[in-house]
Design a protein around this motif. Sequence first.
Motif, mmCIF file in Angstrom:
data_model
loop_
_atom_site.group_PDB
_atom_site.id
_atom_site.type_symbol
_atom_site.label_atom_id
_atom_site.label_comp_id
_atom_site.label_asym_id
_atom_site.label_seq_id
_atom_site.Cartn_x
_atom_site.Cartn_y
_atom_site.Cartn_z
ATOM 1 N N ILE A 53 4.704 5.718 -9.587
ATOM 2 C CA ILE A 53 4.870 4.421 -8.934
ATOM 3 C C ILE A 53 3.966 3.421 -9.646
ATOM 4 C CG2 ILE A 53 4.862 3.154 -6.751
ATOM 5 C CD1 ILE A 53 6.699 5.590 -6.769
ATOM 6 N N GLY A 54 4.549 2.432 -10.339
ATOM 7 C CA GLY A 54 3.726 1.562 -11.173
ATOM 8 C C GLY A 54 3.172 2.332 -12.358
ATOM 9 N N GLN A 55 4.030 3.097 -13.008
ATOM 10 C CA GLN A 55 3.711 3.929 -14.182
ATOM 11 C C GLN A 55 2.894 5.166 -13.814
ATOM 12 O OE1 GLN A 55 2.712 1.936 -17.905
ATOM 13 N NE2 GLN A 55 3.342 -0.025 -17.054
ATOM 14 N N THR A 56 1.587 5.001 -13.561
ATOM 15 C CA THR A 56 0.742 6.164 -13.298
ATOM 16 C C THR A 56 0.215 6.210 -11.867
ATOM 17 O OG1 THR A 56 -1.033 4.884 -14.356
ATOM 18 C CG2 THR A 56 0.012 6.596 -15.677
ATOM 19 N N GLY A 57 0.781 5.409 -10.985
ATOM 20 C CA GLY A 57 0.345 5.400 -9.594
ATOM 21 C C GLY A 57 0.858 6.603 -8.821
ATOM 22 N N VAL A 58 0.105 6.969 -7.774
ATOM 23 C CA VAL A 58 0.445 8.109 -6.918
ATOM 24 C C VAL A 58 0.362 7.659 -5.461
ATOM 25 C CG1 VAL A 58 -0.189 10.461 -6.228
ATOM 26 C CG2 VAL A 58 -0.536 9.724 -8.598
ATOM 27 N N VAL A 59 1.317 8.114 -4.652
ATOM 28 C CA VAL A 59 1.265 7.860 -3.210
ATOM 29 C C VAL A 59 1.425 9.188 -2.482
ATOM 30 C CG1 VAL A 59 2.265 6.671 -1.232
ATOM 31 C CG2 VAL A 59 2.237 5.554 -3.472
ATOM 32 N N GLY A 60 0.456 9.510 -1.640
ATOM 33 C CA GLY A 60 0.556 10.673 -0.763
ATOM 34 C C GLY A 60 0.873 10.210 0.639
ATOM 35 N N THR A 61 1.745 10.921 1.320
ATOM 36 C CA THR A 61 2.160 10.538 2.667
ATOM 37 C C THR A 61 1.938 11.701 3.622
ATOM 38 O OG1 THR A 61 3.832 8.982 1.851
ATOM 39 C CG2 THR A 61 4.101 9.789 4.105
ATOM 40 N N LEU A 62 1.372 11.393 4.780
ATOM 41 C CA LEU A 62 1.106 12.381 5.818
ATOM 42 C C LEU A 62 1.731 11.874 7.116
ATOM 43 C CD1 LEU A 62 -0.401 15.080 6.252
ATOM 44 C CD2 LEU A 62 -2.429 13.738 6.848
ATOM 45 N N ARG A 63 2.640 12.655 7.667
ATOM 46 C CA ARG A 63 3.333 12.267 8.899
ATOM 47 C C ARG A 63 2.959 13.252 10.006
ATOM 48 N NH1 ARG A 63 7.335 8.958 6.490
ATOM 49 N NH2 ARG A 63 7.835 9.668 4.369
ATOM 50 N N VAL A 64 2.602 12.697 11.158
ATOM 51 C CA VAL A 64 2.251 13.517 12.313
ATOM 52 C C VAL A 64 2.932 12.926 13.541
ATOM 53 C CG1 VAL A 64 0.385 14.372 13.782
ATOM 54 C CG2 VAL A 64 0.029 14.183 11.321
ATOM 55 N N GLY A 65 3.625 13.739 14.317
ATOM 56 C CA GLY A 65 4.233 13.264 15.560
ATOM 57 C C GLY A 65 5.457 12.405 15.332
ATOM 58 N N ASN A 66 5.810 11.643 16.370
ATOM 59 C CA ASN A 66 7.038 10.849 16.360
ATOM 60 C C ASN A 66 6.799 9.344 16.363
ATOM 61 O OD1 ASN A 66 8.740 13.184 16.536
ATOM 62 N ND2 ASN A 66 8.147 13.353 18.696
ATOM 63 N N ASN A 67 5.551 8.938 16.314
ATOM 64 C CA ASN A 67 5.231 7.511 16.328
ATOM 65 C C ASN A 67 5.756 6.861 15.041
ATOM 66 O OD1 ASN A 67 4.066 4.965 16.418
ATOM 67 N ND2 ASN A 67 2.040 5.707 17.021
ATOM 68 N N PRO A 68 6.578 5.785 15.151
ATOM 69 C CA PRO A 68 7.117 5.161 13.934
ATOM 70 C C PRO A 68 6.108 4.288 13.183
ATOM 71 C CG PRO A 68 7.842 3.960 15.877
ATOM 72 C CD PRO A 68 7.109 5.171 16.387
ATOM 73 N N ARG A 69 4.934 4.073 13.750
ATOM 74 C CA ARG A 69 3.958 3.200 13.109
ATOM 75 C C ARG A 69 3.360 3.864 11.862
ATOM 76 N NH1 ARG A 69 -0.346 1.242 17.376
ATOM 77 N NH2 ARG A 69 -0.863 -0.166 15.648
ATOM 78 N N ALA A 70 2.991 3.017 10.894
ATOM 79 C CA ALA A 70 2.422 3.530 9.648
ATOM 80 C C ALA A 70 1.415 2.536 9.094
ATOM 81 C CB ALA A 70 3.518 3.776 8.616
ATOM 82 N N ILE A 71 0.356 3.045 8.474
ATOM 83 C CA ILE A 71 -0.595 2.198 7.756
ATOM 84 C C ILE A 71 -0.805 2.790 6.369
ATOM 85 C CG2 ILE A 71 -1.747 1.442 9.858
ATOM 86 C CD1 ILE A 71 -4.136 3.203 9.026
ATOM 87 N N ALA A 72 -1.382 1.997 5.480
ATOM 88 C CA ALA A 72 -1.631 2.435 4.102
ATOM 89 C C ALA A 72 -3.097 2.203 3.751
ATOM 90 C CB ALA A 72 -0.727 1.689 3.132
ATOM 91 N N LEU A 73 -3.655 3.140 2.996
ATOM 92 C CA LEU A 73 -5.018 3.043 2.482
ATOM 93 C C LEU A 73 -4.939 3.129 0.965
ATOM 94 C CD1 LEU A 73 -6.709 5.639 4.880
ATOM 95 C CD2 LEU A 73 -6.370 3.185 5.284
ATOM 96 N N ARG A 74 -5.670 2.285 0.283
ATOM 97 C CA ARG A 74 -5.557 2.203 -1.175
ATOM 98 C C ARG A 74 -6.880 2.441 -1.880
ATOM 99 N NH1 ARG A 74 -8.343 -1.632 -4.594
ATOM 100 N NH2 ARG A 74 -7.023 -2.298 -6.304
ATOM 101 N N ALA A 75 -6.841 3.198 -2.985
ATOM 102 C CA ALA A 75 -7.976 3.358 -3.887
ATOM 103 C C ALA A 75 -7.490 3.124 -5.318
ATOM 104 C CB ALA A 75 -8.570 4.762 -3.770
ATOM 105 N N ASP A 76 -8.378 2.651 -6.184
ATOM 106 C CA ASP A 76 -8.024 2.424 -7.591
ATOM 107 C C ASP A 76 -8.579 3.561 -8.446
ATOM 108 O OD1 ASP A 76 -10.611 1.573 -7.013
ATOM 109 O OD2 ASP A 76 -10.253 -0.498 -7.591
#
Length: 388
Positions: A53-76
Motif C-alpha cells: 500500500i503506497g509501494q512499501t506500506g503495510v496495514v494490519g487489521t484486527l477485528r473483534v466482535g460485531n461493532n462496525p466502528r473502526a479507528i486507525a493508528l499510524r507509524a512511519d
Amino acid sequence: MKIDPMIAGFADELTEWRRDIHAHPELGFEEHRTSALVAERLRAFGCEVATGIGQTGVVGTLRVGNNPRAIALRADMDALPMQEANGFGHRSQTANTMHACGHDGHTTMLLGAARYLAATRNFDGTVHFIFQPAEEGRGGAQAMIADGLFDQFPCEAVFGMHNFHTLDAGRVMVRPGPTMSGGGIFDIEIAGRGAHGALPETGVDPVLIAAHVVTALQSVVARNIAALDSAVVSVTQIHVGDAYNVIPDTAVLRGTFRALRMEVLEALKARIEAIARDVAAAFGGRAEPKVQIKVIPVINDDAETEWVAEAAAEALGADAVDGNGAIVMASEDFAYMLAEKPGAFLFIGNGRGSVPVHNPHYDFNDEILPVGATLWSRLVETRLRKTG
C-alpha cells in the motif's frame, strides 16, 4: 510512567525489535526489509495483513466482535540519508542511512500495541495498524492515500505519534488545531556574467546578487507576514564559484519555508519568487526561482484532540499529559491523513535534554517503547470499549 503489565513483560523484546530496525535503516520507498519484518510479526500476532500500500506500506487489521466502528493508528518506517556518528552496538550498518528521527521506535511501539491487542482482544470493533513508508519528504502518506488506504481500510478517526526531545520521557503532548507547520523548498538559480576578479565592472556578479537575495529574504517574515502568524524562511545552501580570482557566471541558493496556514505558505512562496527575480534584475542579472509547497500543515481535529487527551490521561495519568501543548514548526506528512479523516497527532517525550532528531548522535529511548505501546492499546480499548 504507567505501563501495562503484559506489555512490560515483553519490553525487552520491543527493545530487540527496535534496535534491529535501527541497525538496518532504509530510505523512503526502500523499506523492503522493514516492511517484511512488520508484516511477518503482524501475521504472527493474528492480524490480517495487506502489503504494497503506497509501494512499501503495510496495514494490519484486527477485528473483534460485531461493532462496525473502526479507528486507525499510524507509524512511519523510513530512515534519513545521513551518516550515523554513534558507536553503540545497534548503530546503523548501512552507510549514509540512519534512523535519526525515531521511526524505528514509532514502528516498534505500534507493533507492541498490535501484539497486546491481538492477545487480549479487550475491545469491540476494528483497528487498522498503518505502517507508512517515506515520511521524510518523499510523499509516503500521499502514496498510501492514492492507493486507496481509507477506501480499503475505512475508519472514523486516525491517530499518529512522534517522539520529542524537550518532553520528559513518556510524557505526552497534544493540542487542538494547527500543530505542525506545512512546508516547502526553494531552488533559486542566479545568472550573472563571469569576469576576472580584478575587473568586476566587466561582468555581473552572481555572488553579490546571491548575498542580497539572502538578505532580502529575511524581510519576508518580518514585513510580509502578520505578527500573529508563525512562519520561517531559511536559506540553507549557497553554491557559487570555484576560484579566488574568477567571478562566476552563476550561483544557486536553496532553502526551506514553513507556516501553520496554507494562506501563509502561498504568501511565502509568492514573496520568495518575487524577491529573487526583482533583486537579481536590480543588479543586472536574472533569477529563476523554483518554489514548491511540499507538505500541508498538521491540523488536529478539536473534538478528537479533546478525546485523545482525556483518554491518554486516563491511560498514563493526568500529570503525564499536556492537552494544550506547544506548536512545532517542523513538518509531518501525517497532515495528509488528517486532511482525509478526523484525528490527532501526539508527541511522546524521548527524554528532556535528549539529542534532537535529525542529529547524527540521536537514538530513540527504549524506555518509552512500552509506554507508547500501552498508550496505543488503551486508546483502542477506550474508543472501542466493550459494552454489556
